[in-house]
Design an enzyme around this catalytic site. Structure first.
Site, PDB file in Angstrom:
ATOM      1  N   ASP A 214       0.681  -1.234   0.099  1.00 52.71           N
ATOM      2  CA  ASP A 214       0.042  -0.072   0.063  1.00 52.71           C
ATOM      3  C   ASP A 214       0.830   1.298   0.120  1.00 52.71           C
ATOM      4  O   ASP A 214       1.813   1.430   1.005  1.00 52.71           O
ATOM      5  CB  ASP A 214      -1.025  -0.056   1.159  1.00 52.71           C
ATOM      6  CG  ASP A 214      -1.831   1.181   1.001  1.00 52.71           C
ATOM      7  OD1 ASP A 214      -1.564   2.295   1.807  1.00 52.71           O
ATOM      8  OD2 ASP A 214      -3.084   0.980   0.656  1.00 52.71           O
ATOM      9  N   ASN A 222      -2.845  13.004  -4.205  1.00 54.29           N
ATOM     10  CA  ASN A 222      -3.879  13.289  -5.080  1.00 54.29           C
ATOM     11  C   ASN A 222      -4.598  14.819  -4.663  1.00 54.29           C
ATOM     12  O   ASN A 222      -4.779  15.754  -5.642  1.00 54.29           O
ATOM     13  CB  ASN A 222      -5.135  12.459  -4.796  1.00 54.29           C
ATOM     14  CG  ASN A 222      -4.688  11.069  -5.887  1.00 54.29           C
ATOM     15  OD1 ASN A 222      -4.299  11.389  -6.747  1.00 54.29           O
ATOM     16  ND2 ASN A 222      -5.364   9.982  -5.627  1.00 54.29           N
ATOM     17  N   ASP A 231      -1.747   9.571 -10.590  1.00 54.14           N
ATOM     18  CA  ASP A 231      -1.787   8.579 -11.583  1.00 54.14           C
ATOM     19  C   ASP A 231      -0.083   8.181 -11.952  1.00 54.14           C
ATOM     20  O   ASP A 231       0.107   6.801 -11.991  1.00 54.14           O
ATOM     21  CB  ASP A 231      -2.607   8.858 -12.878  1.00 54.14           C
ATOM     22  CG  ASP A 231      -4.131   8.576 -12.659  1.00 54.14           C
ATOM     23  OD1 ASP A 231      -4.489   8.009 -11.454  1.00 54.14           O
ATOM     24  OD2 ASP A 231      -4.862   9.281 -13.414  1.00 54.14           O
ATOM     25  N   GLU A 257      -4.684   2.221  -4.219  1.00 52.92           N
ATOM     26  CA  GLU A 257      -3.460   2.277  -4.383  1.00 52.92           C
ATOM     27  C   GLU A 257      -2.611   1.125  -3.871  1.00 52.92           C
ATOM     28  O   GLU A 257      -1.269   1.030  -3.521  1.00 52.92           O
ATOM     29  CB  GLU A 257      -2.750   3.496  -3.345  1.00 52.92           C
ATOM     30  CG  GLU A 257      -3.210   3.394  -1.859  1.00 52.92           C
ATOM     31  CD  GLU A 257      -4.496   4.036  -1.743  1.00 52.92           C
ATOM     32  OE1 GLU A 257      -4.841   4.596  -0.379  1.00 52.92           O
ATOM     33  OE2 GLU A 257      -5.403   4.116  -2.631  1.00 52.92           O
TER      34      GLU A 257
END
Length: 341
Positions: A214, A222, A231, A257
């Site tokens: 993770d 973000n 991204d 993620e």
């Protein structure tokens, strides 16, 4: 020629089926086609890749089989799946009927030829006239013309079918990856993971290890820099992890993620070392924000690593790995759990 082809097909199936049983390959149409091509030894690259997969895992996972089938054999996958399968079924029916018609015409032709040659033989033994010989020859020519017309028609239908199949393959090319690959990171997706982990636990669970990764503080990337940068972080991380996955070890985008790695025929100690190496490699990553020219070099990830235990099912293995991942986050992130093995 038809008998020869049938004999070859039967021989190949007799060789393919025992191999499928030996390596615990499910008897699906796709797998039959794949192993039929394998024993036919007409595609060295297919044989090499399938041999490698078997050597690494003592079997061939559903996803690997599907990918090899698509790459080397054919592409009846699910894209407009219903329409495509209808088209393929229609072509098969049409070609089968044409083949039956052609074979029937050939048998009729052969019967007539035999009669005509018998007449020639009788004419030779009983005496004959020029007109009688010409009549028999004309009959042979007529039958030859009929069979030529029949085979030409069949050839045209084969060419038409090939053209239609090529068109279907072109349509599939744009969508087939979506079935097994994540569009953003271009690694295998959760659907592929579900197929492979189930097969791995069913067929060869001993030593199977699962790593779940993770990305730390991904939401901050973000929120601060926008989803485009987020991204880019995902793609960069996926690429770096993929570089470490060799010898039958596979990477999947697990969701959001999170990434997952299946390590077959291994040990917890080895899988943990792999995770630690990936963790260190991710620490060295940097991503540049094109809008602000700011370089982000604080990419880290947390890892949970677990080895399958006897009587564990897939869900229990994932749950055990998840718990270790969350423990890594609780202890401050950017670490691999368990601490030692």
């Amino acid at each position: 020629m038809s008998n020869t082809l049938l004999q070859t097909a039967a021989a190949n199936l007799k060789r393919a089926v025992p191999l499928m049983l030996k390596y615990k390959i499910p008897t699906t149409p796709t797998n039959y086609a794949l192993w039929y091509a394998y024993v036919g030894e007409q595609n060295p690259l297919l044989n090499q890749e399938l041999d490698t997969a078997i050597k690494q895992n003592q079997t061939c996972s559903p996803v690997t089989s599907e990918l090899l089938y698509r790459k080397h054999v054919a592409d009846p996958v699910e894209l407009d799946v219903r329409d495509m399968r209808k088209n393929l079924d229609a072509m098969v029916c049409e070609l089968s009927q044409s083949l039956r018609d052609t074979n029937l015409d050939t048998e009729t032709f052969q019967t007539q030829i035999d009669k005509d040659f018998k007449k020639l033989s009788d004419l030779e033994t009983k005496g004959f006239s020029l007109e009688q010989v010409i009549g028999v020859v004309r009959s042979i020519v007529k039958e030859s013309s009929s069979i030529r017309s029949s085979t030409e028609s069949f050839t045209e239908q084969l060419q038409k079918a090939q053209s239609e199949i090529d068109t279907l393959k072109t349509r599939l090319a744009e969508s087939e990856k979506d079935m097994l690959f994540d569009a953003l990171t271009n690694v295998l997706n959760r659907r592929a993971f579900n197929h492979d982990i189930e097969a791995q636990i069913d067929l060869s669970p001993t030593g199977t290890c699962l790593i779940i990764i993770d990305i730390d503080h991904f939401k901050n990337f973000n929120d601060t820099f926008g989803h485009q940068l987020g991204d880019l972080v995902l793609k960069t991380v996926a690429k770096r992890i993929q570089e470490a996955c060799r010898d039958g070890i596979k990477l999947y985008r697990f969701g959001g993620e999170e990434f997952a790695i299946i390590v077959p025929s291994s040990q917890l100690r080895v899988a943990r070392q792999l995770a630690e190496g990936i963790r260190r490699a991710l620490e060295k990553l940097s991503v540049k924000d094109r809008r602000s020219d700011k370089v982000i070099d604080s990419i880290t990830a947390s890892f949970g690593v677990a080895e399958w235990k006897p009587k564990q099912n897939v869900g229990q293995l994932i749950e055990a790995t998840d718990k270790l991942l969350y423990e890594a986050k609780r202890l401050g992130r950017n670490r691999v759990m368990p601490i030692s093995s």
